[in-house]
Every structure is written in structure tokens, then in C-alpha cells.
Design an enzyme around this catalytic site. Sequence first.
Site, mmCIF file in Angstrom:
data_model
loop_
_atom_site.group_PDB
_atom_site.id
_atom_site.type_symbol
_atom_site.label_atom_id
_atom_site.label_comp_id
_atom_site.label_asym_id
_atom_site.label_seq_id
_atom_site.Cartn_x
_atom_site.Cartn_y
_atom_site.Cartn_z
ATOM 1 N N SER B 55 -61.876 -8.589 0.314
ATOM 2 C CA SER B 55 -62.908 -8.204 -0.638
ATOM 3 C C SER B 55 -62.798 -9.059 -1.897
ATOM 4 C CB SER B 55 -62.777 -6.723 -0.987
ATOM 5 O OG SER B 55 -61.524 -6.492 -1.559
ATOM 6 N N GLU B 83 -72.339 -1.966 2.772
ATOM 7 C CA GLU B 83 -71.465 -1.540 1.690
ATOM 8 C C GLU B 83 -72.219 -1.254 0.400
ATOM 9 O OE1 GLU B 83 -66.909 -3.064 2.220
ATOM 10 O OE2 GLU B 83 -68.360 -4.424 1.351
ATOM 11 N N LEU B 301 -57.816 -39.760 -32.129
ATOM 12 C CA LEU B 301 -58.426 -40.697 -33.070
ATOM 13 C C LEU B 301 -58.822 -41.988 -32.368
ATOM 14 C CD1 LEU B 301 -59.234 -41.159 -35.953
ATOM 15 C CD2 LEU B 301 -56.930 -41.937 -36.452
ATOM 16 N N GLU B 323 -58.583 -28.852 -26.322
ATOM 17 C CA GLU B 323 -57.661 -28.491 -27.391
ATOM 18 C C GLU B 323 -58.337 -28.004 -28.652
ATOM 19 O OE1 GLU B 323 -54.701 -31.677 -27.592
ATOM 20 O OE2 GLU B 323 -53.732 -30.449 -26.085
#
Lengths: 84, 599
Positions: B55, B83, B301, B323
Site C-alpha cells: 500500500s 478500496e 562566487l 544551500e
Amino acid sequence: MFISGNTTQSHRSIAVLRQICEEELKGVCKLNIINVTERPELAEQERILATPTLVKETPPHSQRIIGDLSNKEKILKWININSK
Amino acid sequence: MEANRTKRRSKPSPAGAERRKVKPLQKVRTHIQGLDEILEGGLPARRTALIVGASGTGKSVLGLEFLYRGALNGEPGIFIGFEESAEAIRKNAATLGWDLASLERKNKLFLMEARVSPDTVISGKFSLKGLLAIIDGKRKELRAKRIVIDAIEVLLRLFDDPGRMRSELHTLNDWLGEQGMTAILTVKPGRGASPSIYEEFLDSMADSVIALDQRVTNRVTTRSLRVVKCRGSSYGRNEYPFVITEDGIVVVPITTVGLMHKPFGKKVSTGNSRLDSILGGGYPRGSCVLFVGEQGTGKTLFVSIFVESVCSRGEKVLYVSFEESEEMMIHNLLSAGVDLRPARNSGRLEFITAYPESMGPEEHLIKMLNRIDAFHPDHVVVDAISACERMGGRQAAFDYLMRAINACKARGITILLTNQSRGRKDFTEISGNGISSLVDTVIRLEYVRLVGETNRILEVMKTRGSAHSTQKHEYVISDTGIDILDVYAGEGGLLTGTARLEQEVKEAIKARQREMEIKMKEREIKHLKAELETESARLREAVQTAELELAKLRLEQELEEQLQHIRKKIRGMNLNSIKDTLRKRNPERRRKGRKGATK
């Protein structure tokens, strides 16, 4: 009661059911037999997957029993419990 | 278990082979991204496919998408769910952006909830004719070509007799095929170690079996899909990761994509002229460049300078940041003199920022690939790949990066990666894990710590297919970006910072000292040479004087001799004695002359 076509299963369950109605529930029940191959829309509406399926419509919370009703005692028990 | 499986498989195959002879196997496209490639065209037409999975593995979604995409592509379908309620299914589909209700209204889809009420009593034998009747009715109404029966184990549990169950299911299967329908049955595997009766049976009945799996590694969930069998057809046999995205399932068939890297294009300027010259012109277009270095060495940079430079020339960049947030990054870069705002505002720079642990590697990858295909960037930046391990471990990071790099290379996109290394020697931490073969240029940024100060050094470790400087260069991060200084290769090895300045001054002083010494020596020589010349002139003069004196002396002597001779004559010398002396002298002379002739 939903059945499908002209099968031994159908005949057997119809016979059992008729017997119960006459012997145990005379006058208090009404029996409808629906052939799902002829009326698929009714099967869809009631979501009948397996045949034979017996649907008990009263009391309003409907109850079902699937199978060819070969065990008569089981069915009687089911009817009695649920009709209380 | 294995023997069992082969037995089951071998039994029905002759029949399949016979059928194939008559007609080539037709396939039905699932229209699910990536799945048709793995199935080599799709599911076998008018056959039953089984989807097995615990499931939550995505069975229902897969089935539903098969119908949804089918309906959109002109093949109506029926969904029978044991279901979930129809309403729950519609709602779930809506979260994926699928409007099932409108398809239902157009008679392209039929959802039937077939939950078996818990108080249903089973007594004696029964058949599934009711189900068949419903399906048949709807099939005619919709002209349905596809059917999905979700959670068939619920239905099968009604049977207390396995024999009957099999025969009923076979009837259903054959009947579906006869009606020209392609079916998907989904089933949950039993909890025990051995497969339940209905699983084994379903396995052998179905023409194709797809297993779905869901695993949690390092708290990140990964879904995967595997085609266990597909009769009469070849298929991709690997385990493929898949993702449920905003609009459905996406399977990532990495292995079906061969290595189709495009050759590198021309060099693209790095945005720093010194770095360009170090790299022999810049980064090769379509290559993979990796910056490795500790925190604060300026990896971000360096790539941002590149981004600013290419965007100003009208190229597009997709920046994947694990980040920092977009705003934070842009703000921080301003203090280093890099302004990415024009690039972003002009739409040439787009960001994907996400915490690595927020999704599994597949989802990250698909998110990125979707953006690449929508945005068509010229360059992609992934900052930082060291964070990728948080997607679910080393393997996850590797999976993600390998596919990301491959995808970029196949599209001719330059990909810049940054990798934060913890120490000096572990730059291979991720790159050594196999992606190093995909990285074309490695630039290592390093701290050099001296007493009282820390300086930064850059070194190009590798550049594929290009000449580059192998020297270490010091660089300085200022408020105007990065200044790469000259290579310092004087005595005493590599020096940086103040030490380097000091050393340079020392060197300069030394050089000047040497210079002066040479000049002094030169003057000395000149002086000596001058001295030599005057001396020699003086000596020459002395020699000349001496020679003159000698000549004078000789003349004096000759004069003296002549005077004596004259004096002798005048004094009346005896003539005979003079003749005698002459005679004596003459034979002596003649003898001397003959001796000389014979010699």
C-alpha cells in the site's frame, strides 16, 4: 435477488429462497428476481459484483448475502438476526 | 521459489508464441512518462497486466493514469475500485490536476466503487457474473478499451475455494480479452514470506507483471518500478525509480538513454579574465566543471561571476541551489560586487531552491529536468553537490548527479558544480564516487594558513581536451569580485598574503643588490682596462726609449771604431802588417762560406 442467466446456481438459489419465503416468512416478504445479464444498469446501481446476491432492502440499512444459499440454516439465522 | 517461477512462466509461453506468429504483438501506450520506453511501446493489447505493490506504492495512481491518459487520447476506460470510494478517487486525482469528473461527463471514463460491505455474508457458491454484466454494460456505453480493477485481492478474498476463484478469474480475464479490452489489475502482496495463493495465480495469469516498491533510505522515500515480465516482448529489466509529480507518474529510464554526450563547443568566458587565461580561454561549452573547496573559499562566487557574465551576454542559466534561498544568495553576492538582479529580472536566470531532504533524488531530478526542458538554459549550476547526500545517502546523491550531468551533456548544456570538501584531501568525496569520469574540469580552491593569516589558492586539477595552467594561483576576494594574482614561483616555495609581499620585497632588494654589484664590477673592469692601457702605453714608450738608447749606443760604438781606424792610418801604420792581417782574415772567411754552402 440478483442472479445471472439460466444456471444451476441460479435455479438452486431461487428454489431455496422460494422455500424460505413460503415456509418461514409467508406474507411478510416480497421477492424480486433480477437477471444481471438483462439489467446491467440495476446491477451497477446496486453494485452487484457476484451472483447470486440476495439483497434485503428492509429495514432500510440494506444487507447482502452472496452465494447460492446452499446452507439453509445459515440463511435463516441471517434473516432472523437481521429482522429483529 | 525460483524454480516455481520459471515453471509458471514457461507454461503459458508456447501459447503466447503461437499467437505471436499469427499477428505481431500489438501494444497499447500507457502515455505515462517514461513507462512506454521501458515497456518498449506499452502494454500488450487486449491482455492483462498485473501491478503488484504494497500500500502506498502508487498502484492506484498508475492504474488511474493509464485510464486518464487513455481517455485523453481517445480510448475510454473503466475503473473499478474495491478500496476507495469514487469521490475519494476524484479528489486524489484532482491533486494531480486531473479532472476526472469532466471525463466522466463526456462518457470517456467510468468510476465504479465496488467496496464490499463488511456485513456481507458469504454462503455457498457464487460467480462474478454481476461484475461482468456491469462491465459489459459500461463497455458498450463508453466503447471502453481500457479497464483497471484496483485492489482485486479484496474481491478474491470473498472466495473460500481457491479452485473456484481461479476459474472465475480466468473467465474474467478471457472475457476481457475477447471484448478487446486491455486490463490492469492491481494487487497488494501478502504480508507473509510466501506469496499468497491468489498472487501466484495472478502472476501466471497476467501477461505482464509490474512490481512497485517504496523504500525509505536515510529518511527519504524512494519509489521504484520493475517490469517482472512481459510476455512476447522485450523490456527494460532494471529497477527504475519513479516519482509522482504534480501531474502524474514519471519514470526515469536512465539506462535506456545511452551516453549521447555532445562534443564540447567553444570556450565560454568564466567572467574573470585571469581565470580564462589559466583555463586556456574559459569553460568548454557543454562540459562539466567542478569547483571543490572548503566553506568560504568562494565556490558560489566563482560560479556567480560566470552567471553574471553569461547572462549579460544574453545566455540563460538555471541555478539549482541546495544551500541558500534565491534572495539570500543574491543579497550576499552584492557584497562581493556580483549583481545577479539584472539577470534574474530579465528572465535569463532562473532558480530552483530546495532543501535536499525535502524530496528523493528522483523528484529533485525530475523537477530539474522539467525546468530544463521548459526553460532551455545554456548553462546549469548545481550548488552544492555535497548537499545531495542529504537526499538519501551517497547512492542517492550519485544517482541524482550522474543523471543530471548526463542530461545536461546530452543537451549540450554546460553544468557547473560546487562541492564542499571538509578537509584537504577529500575533494574526491563525491567526485570519486564515479562521477569524476563525467567531470571535465576540476578547479580546487584551497586555504593556505600561515601564522596570523589565511589566504586562498586556486589550482586547476584537470581540464579535459584543453591546455591549462598547472600552477597554483593566489586569489583575493574583494568587494569587486575575485582578483587572481600572478603565479609566485620564487625561492622558498609558494607564499601567500603578507608573507608573499615580504618575500617579494626581499627578493627585490636582493635583486637590486646584485644589480649594483654587477655594475660595480663592470666599472672596476673598465677601470682596470683603462689602467692596463695607460700602463702598456707607458711601457711601450719605455721600450721605444730603450731601443733608441740602444741604437744610439751602437752608433757611438761604430763611430768609435771608425775613429780608431782613421787614427791608425794617420799614425802611419806599416802597410805590410796591414796586408798580413788582411790575408789572415780572408781564408778564414772563405772556409766559413764553403762550410755554410755544403751544409
